[in-house]
Scaffold this motif. Structure first.
Motif, mmCIF file in Angstrom:
data_model
loop_
_atom_site.group_PDB
_atom_site.id
_atom_site.type_symbol
_atom_site.label_atom_id
_atom_site.label_comp_id
_atom_site.label_asym_id
_atom_site.label_seq_id
_atom_site.Cartn_x
_atom_site.Cartn_y
_atom_site.Cartn_z
ATOM 1 N N HIS A 241 31.321 31.094 -24.412
ATOM 2 C CA HIS A 241 30.879 31.813 -23.219
ATOM 3 C C HIS A 241 31.212 31.016 -21.954
ATOM 4 O O HIS A 241 31.672 31.590 -20.959
ATOM 5 C CB HIS A 241 29.366 32.077 -23.293
ATOM 6 C CG HIS A 241 28.967 32.951 -24.440
ATOM 7 N ND1 HIS A 241 28.994 34.327 -24.383
ATOM 8 C CD2 HIS A 241 28.537 32.643 -25.696
ATOM 9 C CE1 HIS A 241 28.586 34.848 -25.536
ATOM 10 N NE2 HIS A 241 28.301 33.836 -26.353
ATOM 11 N N PHE A 242 30.991 29.702 -22.007
ATOM 12 C CA PHE A 242 31.369 28.859 -20.872
ATOM 13 C C PHE A 242 32.883 28.914 -20.644
ATOM 14 O O PHE A 242 33.355 28.980 -19.507
ATOM 15 C CB PHE A 242 30.930 27.415 -21.106
ATOM 16 C CG PHE A 242 29.454 27.206 -21.005
ATOM 17 C CD1 PHE A 242 28.756 27.535 -19.844
ATOM 18 C CD2 PHE A 242 28.732 26.681 -22.067
ATOM 19 C CE1 PHE A 242 27.391 27.343 -19.735
ATOM 20 C CE2 PHE A 242 27.361 26.482 -21.981
ATOM 21 C CZ PHE A 242 26.691 26.815 -20.811
ATOM 22 N N HIS A 243 33.618 28.888 -21.738
ATOM 23 C CA HIS A 243 35.080 28.983 -21.672
ATOM 24 C C HIS A 243 35.494 30.294 -21.018
ATOM 25 O O HIS A 243 36.359 30.311 -20.126
ATOM 26 C CB HIS A 243 35.641 28.891 -23.096
ATOM 27 C CG HIS A 243 37.112 29.083 -23.207
ATOM 28 N ND1 HIS A 243 37.703 30.331 -23.237
ATOM 29 C CD2 HIS A 243 38.133 28.189 -23.306
ATOM 30 C CE1 HIS A 243 39.011 30.197 -23.353
ATOM 31 N NE2 HIS A 243 39.303 28.915 -23.391
ATOM 32 N N ALA A 244 34.865 31.393 -21.429
ATOM 33 C CA ALA A 244 35.209 32.707 -20.877
ATOM 34 C C ALA A 244 34.895 32.784 -19.393
ATOM 35 O O ALA A 244 35.679 33.331 -18.613
ATOM 36 C CB ALA A 244 34.459 33.798 -21.643
ATOM 37 N N VAL A 245 33.767 32.209 -18.991
ATOM 38 C CA VAL A 245 33.391 32.226 -17.577
ATOM 39 C C VAL A 245 34.402 31.437 -16.757
ATOM 40 O O VAL A 245 34.852 31.884 -15.686
ATOM 41 C CB VAL A 245 31.971 31.661 -17.389
ATOM 42 C CG1 VAL A 245 31.675 31.423 -15.902
ATOM 43 C CG2 VAL A 245 30.938 32.615 -17.971
ATOM 44 N N ALA A 246 34.783 30.254 -17.236
ATOM 45 C CA ALA A 246 35.704 29.409 -16.484
ATOM 46 C C ALA A 246 37.080 30.048 -16.366
ATOM 47 O O ALA A 246 37.674 30.089 -15.283
ATOM 48 C CB ALA A 246 35.816 28.034 -17.149
ATOM 49 N N PHE A 247 37.597 30.571 -17.473
ATOM 50 C CA PHE A 247 38.959 31.103 -17.455
ATOM 51 C C PHE A 247 39.031 32.443 -16.725
ATOM 52 O O PHE A 247 40.004 32.705 -16.015
ATOM 53 C CB PHE A 247 39.499 31.219 -18.879
ATOM 54 C CG PHE A 247 40.003 29.912 -19.424
ATOM 55 C CD1 PHE A 247 41.358 29.696 -19.620
ATOM 56 C CD2 PHE A 247 39.138 28.885 -19.726
ATOM 57 C CE1 PHE A 247 41.829 28.492 -20.101
ATOM 58 C CE2 PHE A 247 39.592 27.667 -20.207
ATOM 59 C CZ PHE A 247 40.949 27.470 -20.395
ATOM 60 N N SER A 248 38.025 33.279 -16.896
ATOM 61 C CA SER A 248 38.006 34.521 -16.107
ATOM 62 C C SER A 248 37.771 34.199 -14.639
ATOM 63 O O SER A 248 38.280 34.882 -13.748
ATOM 64 C CB SER A 248 36.944 35.482 -16.636
ATOM 65 O OG SER A 248 35.659 34.902 -16.586
ATOM 66 N N LEU B 264 39.719 33.979 -9.139
ATOM 67 C CA LEU B 264 40.121 33.153 -8.007
ATOM 68 C C LEU B 264 41.573 33.409 -7.629
ATOM 69 O O LEU B 264 41.890 33.555 -6.436
ATOM 70 C CB LEU B 264 39.918 31.677 -8.351
ATOM 71 C CG LEU B 264 40.276 30.664 -7.264
ATOM 72 C CD1 LEU B 264 39.425 30.898 -6.022
ATOM 73 C CD2 LEU B 264 40.097 29.244 -7.790
ATOM 74 N N PHE B 265 42.451 33.476 -8.614
ATOM 75 C CA PHE B 265 43.860 33.751 -8.338
ATOM 76 C C PHE B 265 44.022 35.098 -7.632
ATOM 77 O O PHE B 265 44.746 35.214 -6.635
ATOM 78 C CB PHE B 265 44.662 33.738 -9.642
ATOM 79 C CG PHE B 265 46.112 34.105 -9.471
ATOM 80 C CD1 PHE B 265 47.019 33.189 -8.965
ATOM 81 C CD2 PHE B 265 46.568 35.371 -9.817
ATOM 82 C CE1 PHE B 265 48.356 33.521 -8.802
ATOM 83 C CE2 PHE B 265 47.896 35.713 -9.659
ATOM 84 C CZ PHE B 265 48.801 34.791 -9.145
ATOM 85 N N ILE C 208 37.748 21.318 -15.328
ATOM 86 C CA ILE C 208 36.724 21.981 -16.151
ATOM 87 C C ILE C 208 37.383 22.851 -17.206
ATOM 88 O O ILE C 208 36.982 22.849 -18.382
ATOM 89 C CB ILE C 208 35.791 22.817 -15.250
ATOM 90 C CG1 ILE C 208 34.988 21.906 -14.318
ATOM 91 C CG2 ILE C 208 34.854 23.692 -16.095
ATOM 92 C CD1 ILE C 208 34.171 22.651 -13.277
ATOM 93 N N MET C 209 38.401 23.582 -16.812
ATOM 94 C CA MET C 209 39.102 24.449 -17.757
ATOM 95 C C MET C 209 39.797 23.638 -18.843
ATOM 96 O O MET C 209 39.821 24.033 -20.021
ATOM 97 C CB MET C 209 40.116 25.324 -17.012
ATOM 98 C CG MET C 209 39.474 26.366 -16.118
ATOM 99 S SD MET C 209 40.676 27.224 -15.083
ATOM 100 C CE MET C 209 41.652 28.095 -16.307
ATOM 101 N N LEU C 210 40.362 22.508 -18.474
ATOM 102 C CA LEU C 210 41.045 21.671 -19.465
ATOM 103 C C LEU C 210 40.065 21.171 -20.516
ATOM 104 O O LEU C 210 40.345 21.237 -21.726
ATOM 105 C CB LEU C 210 41.729 20.499 -18.770
ATOM 106 C CG LEU C 210 42.882 20.835 -17.826
ATOM 107 C CD1 LEU C 210 43.422 19.574 -17.172
ATOM 108 C CD2 LEU C 210 43.998 21.564 -18.568
#
Length: 247
Positions: A54-61, A66-67, A95-97
Motif C-alpha cells: 500500500h505504501f508502494h502504491a501510494v508513492a508510485f501513484s 506529480l508528473f 522513497i520510491m527506490l
C-alpha cells in the motif's frame, strides 16, 4: 551539458499536447494493468496484500500524479509553482527506490513461502529501480535546462510503467511468443519502449533532430533491459534471488 542554444528548440507549440498525451497514456497503462487486481481486492475476491504494498502504491501513484501535475503547470505557464513542486520530486525519488526494492523482496518471499515462487522475475523490479533512479536523478540535476529536464523526467516516468503494461498485455505476449529472451523483453518492456520510441520520433518530426539526452539515455535503458532478460534466464540467478529473500 552546455546551456541550451538555438541548435535545439527548447519549445514547440505541440510540446504541451505531446507531454500531456504521454501522461494520459501512463495513467491508462496503470489503471488498465492494476485495475482488475484492485477490483479483486475491493470486492473480496482476492486478499489485500501486505501493508508495504500500500505504501508502494501510494508513492508510485504519487509520482504519476506529480508528473501529470507538473506537465499541466507548464501547460498553464505556472512555472514558479512547477519549480517549487520539483522539491517534492527530489524527496520522492529515494522513497520510491527504497519502497520498490523492499516491496519486491517482501512479495517474492510471500510467493515463495506460499508455494508459488517467481524468483526469476525478481530481477525486473530491481533493474526498474536502477533505471528510474538514474534517469530521475539526471533529470533533477538538469532542471536548469528545460528541454533536457522534461525529457529525462518523461523517461523516468516511463521506466515505472512496465508493471502496468506487463499486467495488461504481457500474458497475451507470453501465450503467443513464449517466455524466451525476446519474449520476456516484449512482455515487460514493449509498452514502455513504444512511448520512448514515440518521444524520439516526436523530436525528429518537430525539431528535425533528436535531443542529446535521448542519444545518451535510450541506449542506457535498452542495455539495462537486455541485461535484465539475460539475468532472468541465467541459471545462476535463482540461488542469488533465494538469498535475497532469506531462503
Amino acid at each position: 551539458m552546455r546551456p541550451e542554444t538555438s541548435t535545439f528548440a527548447v519549445h514547440h507549440r505541440w510540446d504541451r499536447a505531446f507531454f500531456l498525451a504521454c501522461a494520459v497514456v501512463a495513467w491508462i497503462a496503470i489503471l488498465r494493468g492494476f485495475g482488475p487486481e484492485l477490483y479483486g481486492h475491493l470486492t473480496g475476491a482476492t486478499p489485500f496484500p501486505p501493508l508495504i504494498v500500500h505504501f508502494h502504491a501510494v508513492a508510485f501513484s504519487g509520482w504519476l500524479f506529480l508528473f501529470t501535475t507538473q506537465v499541466w503547470l507548464i501547460r498553464s505557464k505556472r512555472v514558479a509553482v512547477h519549480r517549487r513542486l520539483g522539491l517534492v520530486a527530489a524527496a520522492l525519488v529515494p522513497i520510491m527506490l527504497v519502497l520498490g526494492l523492499a516491496t519486491n523482496i517482501v512479495m517474492q518471499r510471500q510467493h515463495f513461502e506460499a508455494g508459488h515462487p517467481e524468483l526469476d522475475f525478481m530481477i525486473a523490479p530491481m533493474t526498474d529501480m536502477v533505471l528510474f533512479g538514474s534517469v530521475a536523478a539526471a533529470g533533477l540535476l538538469m532542471r536548469k535546462y528545460p528541454s533536457a529536464h522534461k525529457r529525462l523526467m518523461l523517461l523516468a516516468t516511463v521506466g515505472v510503467l512496465d508493471a502496468g503494461f506487463g499486467r495488461w498485455f504481457g500474458p497475451w505476449i507470453s501465450d503467443h511468443f513464449g517466455d524466451g529472451y525476446f519474449g520476456f523483453l516484449a512482455q515487460i518492456y514493449l509498452g514502455s519502449d513504444a512511448i520512448v520510441l514515440a518521444a524520439v520520433l516526436y523530436d525528429s518530426v518537430t525539431r528535425r533532430s533528436v535531443h542529446p539526452v535521448y542519444l545518451a539515455a535510450v541506449p542506457w535503458i535498452l542495455s539495462v533491459q537486455a541485461v535484465t532478460s539475460w539475468i532472468y534466464h541465467a541459471p545462476g540467478w535463482l540461488p542469488i534471488a533465494r538469498g535475497l529473500i532469506g531462503h
